[in-house]
Design a protein around this motif. Sequence first.
Motif, short mmCIF file in Angstrom:
data_model
loop_
_atom_site.label_atom_id
_atom_site.label_comp_id
_atom_site.label_asym_id
_atom_site.label_seq_id
_atom_site.Cartn_x
_atom_site.Cartn_y
_atom_site.Cartn_z
N SER A 1 4.58 6.42 26.43
CA SER A 1 4.70 5.26 27.32
C SER A 1 4.24 5.55 28.75
CB SER A 1 6.11 4.65 27.32
OG SER A 1 7.03 5.45 28.01
N VAL B 1 -0.93 -1.30 25.46
CA VAL B 1 -0.21 -2.49 25.94
C VAL B 1 -0.61 -3.74 25.15
CG1 VAL B 1 0.05 -4.09 27.89
CG2 VAL B 1 0.24 -1.62 28.26
N LEU C 1 4.53 -8.90 24.02
CA LEU C 1 5.63 -9.20 23.10
C LEU C 1 6.37 -10.38 23.71
CD1 LEU C 1 7.34 -8.39 20.60
CD2 LEU C 1 8.62 -6.86 22.09
N VAL D 1 5.14 -11.08 27.31
CA VAL D 1 5.34 -10.07 28.34
C VAL D 1 4.64 -8.77 27.89
CG1 VAL D 1 7.06 -8.62 29.46
CG2 VAL D 1 7.54 -11.02 29.11
N PRO D 2 3.82 -8.16 28.73
CA PRO D 2 3.18 -6.91 28.29
C PRO D 2 4.18 -5.77 28.12
CG PRO D 2 2.54 -7.44 30.56
CD PRO D 2 3.38 -8.58 30.07
N LYS E 1 4.54 -1.56 26.22
CA LYS E 1 3.80 -0.43 25.67
C LYS E 1 4.18 -0.29 24.19
CE LYS E 1 3.04 1.58 30.16
NZ LYS E 1 3.22 2.65 31.15
N THR F 1 -2.65 -6.52 30.56
CA THR F 1 -1.79 -6.60 31.75
C THR F 1 -2.45 -7.47 32.82
OG1 THR F 1 -0.94 -4.40 31.23
CG2 THR F 1 -0.50 -5.23 33.44
N TRP G 1 -1.87 -11.11 32.15
CA TRP G 1 -0.47 -11.45 32.48
C TRP G 1 -0.33 -11.61 34.00
CZ3 TRP G 1 3.43 -7.95 34.63
CH2 TRP G 1 4.73 -8.47 34.58
N ARG H 1 0.61 -15.12 36.20
CA ARG H 1 1.73 -15.21 37.16
C ARG H 1 1.24 -15.40 38.58
NH1 ARG H 1 6.71 -11.96 35.82
NH2 ARG H 1 6.49 -10.99 37.86
N GLU I 1 -0.81 -2.53 41.85
CA GLU I 1 0.59 -2.40 41.48
C GLU I 1 0.80 -2.81 40.01
OE1 GLU I 1 3.56 -1.46 42.34
OE2 GLU I 1 4.90 -2.79 41.21
N ALA I 2 0.20 -3.94 39.62
CA ALA I 2 0.39 -4.44 38.26
C ALA I 2 -0.13 -3.43 37.23
CB ALA I 2 -0.32 -5.78 38.08
N SER J 1 -0.35 -0.19 37.66
CA SER J 1 0.02 1.18 38.04
C SER J 1 0.61 1.99 36.88
CB SER J 1 1.01 1.16 39.22
OG SER J 1 2.18 0.46 38.87
N GLY J 2 0.98 1.31 35.80
CA GLY J 2 1.49 2.06 34.64
C GLY J 2 0.41 2.33 33.62
N GLN J 3 -0.85 2.22 34.03
CA GLN J 3 -1.94 2.41 33.09
C GLN J 3 -2.97 3.36 33.67
OE1 GLN J 3 -0.92 -1.90 32.23
NE2 GLN J 3 -2.68 -1.52 30.90
#
Lengths: 301, 161
Positions: B42, B48, B51, B54-55, B57, B108, B111, B115, B126-127, B129-131
């Motif tokens: 993760s 991603v 679900l 909402v995105p 992992k 992502t 998504w 929004r 920021e959106a 940042s987990g990728q």
Amino acid sequence: MQVPANFEYEKATTVEETLALLARHGDEARVVAGGHSLLPMMKLRLAQPEALIDINDVAELARIRIEGGMLCVGALVRHAELLDSPVAGEHFPILHDAERVIADPVVRNRGTVGGSLCQADPSEDLSAAFGALKASAVIRGPDGERTVSLREFHTGPYETVVEPGELLIELRIPIRPGVGGGGPPSGGRYQHGSAYEKVERRVGDWPLAAAGAALWLEGGRIADAGIGLTAVRAEHFVAPEAEEVLRGAVPSEEVFAEAGRVAAEHCDPGSDQRGPADYKRHLAGELTTRALRRAYGRSQA
Amino acid sequence: MNITVTVNGQPCTRDVEPRLLLVHFLRDELDLTGTHWGCDTSNCGACVVWLDDVPVKSCTVLAVMASGREVRTVEGLERDGELDPVQKGFSECHGLQCGFCTPGMMMTSRWLLDRSPDPTEAEIREALSGQICRCTGYENIVRSVRWAAEHPAEKPEEVTP
């Protein structure tokens, strides 16, 4: 390919059903919600539960509400939901500060508040934030419900007072000047502010150190203070000695610096791949001071 | 265990082990190999998918957890043969090099744009940042998302029933 070992899977839709399933499956059952701590551990066989009880459909645990003068955050509330909650941010901006730096936005969509607290990682952020706010945890088991101060919730790294067969229901934070009492003895209203400061090596990482501060002021003095620390082996994620420095004092840069110094002195960080102990200790002090400064600023806004 | 997951609008029923991860369900059971399987921890975000809008992992979600829910993958981004603006943006702005991170990046990004239709560069970073893009093509990825923001799909005309 990392795959968990086999387990039995059950889905619960109510708290009662969850407790019944926990009772039926015994000590080897684990509750799963976001799964972002448990599933990676299961892939590595650091955890090997025989049964998983999925509580993602237990809607009663997924609410943020104000009740009886308290902000109540359900255990199944996702990190993203707490970050997006205007009512949580309005009363306790420390929660938004902390959530903004927990993992990354996609992980925050899935991970839950209760899961983070029950995982009880020694570098976990919300433990320090809720600790600073003097929150309590509501736990339900076969013998009924009990409420435990968050300052007694953790019994060690990855260990909490939640027993097998029990379920964390929600966190409660008293909104002290509000309905339900708990305000200052004079009958007036506290000025309140809170903030969270974290240093991480890269976005979404665990902290090298982080500090949360909460201040309740009355008549120009600090009536009460909460300091939370994480990743620096502060007992129960809080710094009561530093809080003692603040209680009754007139807020000033000097007092905040002294509280930071005392907080740093009373934690016990270790050296690891994230950084050396002396640097973490320095951070614990400096971040405590910064969090206090920002919390005070917010209380006066 | 028998599960039914609605993937890109299609209900898909399969008999799976509870330990099967959603990413492998999509790739191995449904042959939807657009979703990539990367770090398994993760961290990287290659896997991603959405679900229930909402995105998430998908290497850290069990397929059984998606039963009765809606999943959207990169294969479900296009509409009636028309690529999503995000897909066009990645094509226009060279938003991919090896392409491994691209499906997750695009899910992502879609998504984010739903929004926040006109995000700043900081909001995009920021959106996402987990990728991780191991080609380090972040500049062009951000440009691609901006392109998509500037070229939104034409909304189909509202039809009054």
